[in-house]
Each structure stands twice: as C-alpha cells, then as structure tokens.
Motif scaffolding. Structure first.
Motif, short mmCIF file in Angstrom:
data_model
loop_
_atom_site.label_atom_id
_atom_site.label_comp_id
_atom_site.label_asym_id
_atom_site.label_seq_id
_atom_site.Cartn_x
_atom_site.Cartn_y
_atom_site.Cartn_z
N LEU A 5 19.87 3.25 -16.26
CA LEU A 5 21.04 2.37 -16.20
C LEU A 5 20.67 1.01 -16.75
O LEU A 5 19.58 0.49 -16.50
CB LEU A 5 21.52 2.20 -14.76
CG LEU A 5 22.44 3.27 -14.19
CD1 LEU A 5 22.68 3.00 -12.71
CD2 LEU A 5 23.77 3.29 -14.94
N TRP A 6 21.58 0.40 -17.47
CA TRP A 6 21.39 -0.95 -18.01
C TRP A 6 21.18 -1.93 -16.85
O TRP A 6 20.20 -2.66 -16.80
CB TRP A 6 22.62 -1.29 -18.83
CG TRP A 6 22.75 -2.68 -19.34
CD1 TRP A 6 21.78 -3.65 -19.38
CD2 TRP A 6 23.92 -3.24 -19.91
NE1 TRP A 6 22.29 -4.79 -19.94
CE2 TRP A 6 23.60 -4.57 -20.28
CE3 TRP A 6 25.20 -2.76 -20.17
CZ2 TRP A 6 24.53 -5.41 -20.88
CZ3 TRP A 6 26.11 -3.60 -20.77
CH2 TRP A 6 25.77 -4.92 -21.12
N ALA A 7 22.10 -1.96 -15.89
CA ALA A 7 22.03 -2.83 -14.73
C ALA A 7 23.13 -2.41 -13.75
O ALA A 7 24.05 -1.69 -14.13
CB ALA A 7 22.23 -4.29 -15.16
N SER A 33 16.76 -0.27 -12.05
CA SER A 33 17.43 -1.15 -13.02
C SER A 33 17.61 -2.52 -12.37
O SER A 33 17.53 -2.65 -11.15
CB SER A 33 18.82 -0.61 -13.35
OG SER A 33 18.79 0.76 -13.58
N PRO A 34 17.88 -3.56 -13.16
CA PRO A 34 18.22 -4.86 -12.57
C PRO A 34 19.45 -4.71 -11.67
O PRO A 34 20.40 -4.00 -12.00
CB PRO A 34 18.53 -5.73 -13.79
CG PRO A 34 17.83 -5.07 -14.93
CD PRO A 34 17.86 -3.61 -14.64
N VAL A 35 19.41 -5.39 -10.52
CA VAL A 35 20.51 -5.32 -9.55
C VAL A 35 20.94 -6.74 -9.18
O VAL A 35 20.09 -7.61 -8.95
CB VAL A 35 20.08 -4.57 -8.27
CG1 VAL A 35 21.18 -4.63 -7.20
CG2 VAL A 35 19.72 -3.13 -8.58
N LYS A 36 22.24 -6.94 -9.11
CA LYS A 36 22.80 -8.20 -8.59
C LYS A 36 23.76 -7.87 -7.45
O LYS A 36 24.61 -6.99 -7.60
CB LYS A 36 23.54 -8.99 -9.66
CG LYS A 36 24.09 -10.33 -9.13
CD LYS A 36 24.68 -11.17 -10.24
CE LYS A 36 25.17 -12.51 -9.73
NZ LYS A 36 24.11 -13.52 -9.65
N PHE A 89 25.31 -9.13 -16.67
CA PHE A 89 25.05 -8.07 -17.65
C PHE A 89 24.48 -8.64 -18.94
O PHE A 89 23.55 -8.08 -19.53
CB PHE A 89 26.30 -7.23 -17.90
CG PHE A 89 26.57 -6.25 -16.79
CD1 PHE A 89 25.80 -5.10 -16.65
CD2 PHE A 89 27.58 -6.48 -15.87
CE1 PHE A 89 26.01 -4.20 -15.61
CE2 PHE A 89 27.81 -5.58 -14.83
CZ PHE A 89 27.03 -4.46 -14.69
N ASN A 90 24.99 -9.78 -19.38
CA ASN A 90 24.46 -10.40 -20.59
C ASN A 90 23.00 -10.80 -20.44
O ASN A 90 22.21 -10.70 -21.38
CB ASN A 90 25.29 -11.64 -20.97
CG ASN A 90 26.53 -11.29 -21.75
OD1 ASN A 90 26.53 -10.33 -22.52
ND2 ASN A 90 27.59 -12.04 -21.56
N GLU A 91 22.63 -11.25 -19.24
CA GLU A 91 21.26 -11.70 -19.00
C GLU A 91 20.31 -10.55 -18.71
O GLU A 91 19.09 -10.76 -18.65
CB GLU A 91 21.25 -12.69 -17.83
CG GLU A 91 21.94 -14.01 -18.15
CD GLU A 91 22.37 -14.78 -16.92
OE1 GLU A 91 21.98 -14.38 -15.80
OE2 GLU A 91 23.09 -15.78 -17.07
N SER A 92 20.84 -9.35 -18.53
CA SER A 92 20.01 -8.21 -18.18
C SER A 92 19.50 -7.48 -19.43
O SER A 92 19.21 -6.28 -19.38
CB SER A 92 20.77 -7.25 -17.26
OG SER A 92 21.03 -7.89 -16.04
#
Length: 195
Positions: free
Chosen positions: A112-114, A138-141, A191-194
């Motif tokens: 997954l992208w994020a 994946s990166p998570v916020k 998403f842009n920063e991930s």
C-alpha cells in the motif's frame, strides 16, 4: 464514473479522477452503513475533491450487504484490487467505521502507498484496529478529534504513538463539523508527503 467492485458482494463505488493522467489513487472507506454512512459522506467527498486537486484519483465506495465488519473488510480489499488494476500506487483512507475497516484490512494488503485513518474506533464487530497497527508496513497517519465522544479512539492513538506513526489531533468532535476542508487538506498533504 460508477464502479462495480470485484468479488462476490454487491459493492459499488464512484471514481473521481483529476484533470489529466494520474498513476495514483486513494480508496476512501465510508462510515458505518447501518448509521447512514455512504460514499456521499461529506468528509469523503471533501477528501476526494482535495486529492483530485493534487492530481490523485479517489475511489469512494459503498459496502455490500451488512456483514458485521468481516464482509466490509473484504469490500476494502476488493476496492484496492480494482484500483490496483488501473493505478501504479494505491492508498487507503477511511472515516469513523471506515477508518477502522481501512486499518484492519491494511495488514493483509501488500505494498500500500499509505493509510490515513480519520476518527478511527479501536474496533468492534470483528475488527481490532489497535492490533492491526502492528501489521501495517506502509506509512500511517491517524487524524483524531480531541472532543470525540463517539469513537473509542484513545487506544488507537496510543498504539500508533508506540509505532512512531504520524498522529494529529484536531479541535473537533467526531464529525468534524465545519472542518471537512481542513481535514481534506491534511489527508491530501499526507499522501503527497508519503513519496
């Protein structure tokens, strides 16, 4: 564009595409269907618009027939599968019950992208979002509302802190009334920063 998701459940969605070509998409999971949650939710539509403004497609979908969280997680995976057949990078976003479904489905989805969860609940109905955080690669916020008395969000935030995930509290109640645009900006920026 209307979409019928793959799989054996009758789950449908709407694909919102930016002007021009894109290789990126985010799947957006709606709040609880038994409480009126649909792909037309104002937080999902605001996020979709902001993503499109950043050149990212967004697939908002409705769950199939109610299945106590199990089938709904299957719908998330099917939506990701549909998007992956069309885009190089696919991320996952959800609000409320949708955030819990996104977090719970994510460990079973490779590459997954994020993942961005807005006002997640720790889990009920066969879903444990706290434990799921242990398995997401994946990166998570996590975006949570500081005055949220609807969702049991504290255990999710606590576990996310243990994993040094991106966490942000907003001065809002569970529904982020009047703050959909602010939320959408935070989601799109993540998403842009991930990368």
């Amino acid at each position: 564009m209307d979409v019928v998701l793959p799989g054996g459940r009758d789950a449908r969605g709407t694909l919102d595409e930016p002007n021009g070509d894109t290789t990126e998409a985010v799947v957006a999971c709606p709040p609880h269907p038994q409480q009126g949650g649909t792909r037309a939710d104002q937080r999902l539509t605001a996020v979709s618009k902001e993503l499109r403004d950043h050149g990212i497609a967004c697939l908002r979908f409705d769950y199939g027939e109610w299945d106590e969280g199990r089938g709904e997680q299957e719908d998330v995976k099917n939506a990701i599968q549909w998007a992956r057949e069309r885009y190089e990078r696919v991320g996952l976003f959800g609000f409320s019950f949708g955030a819990t479904m996104a977090l719970c489905a994510a460990p079973e989805i490779e590459g997954l992208w994020a993942v961005c969860a807005l006002a997640p609940d720790s889990g009920r109905e066969g879903a444990d979002a706290v434990a799921a955080l242990d398995g997401i690669d994946s990166p998570v916020k996590i975006l949570y509302a500081e005055r949220d008395s609807t969702a049991d969000w504290e255990p999710v935030v606590e576990r996310a802190r243990e994993h040094d995930m991106d966490i942000e509290g907003l001065s809002a109640d569970h529904f982020f009334l009047g703050q959909s645009e602010k939320v959408a900006e935070r989601v799109a920026a993540f998403f842009n920063e991930s990368g």
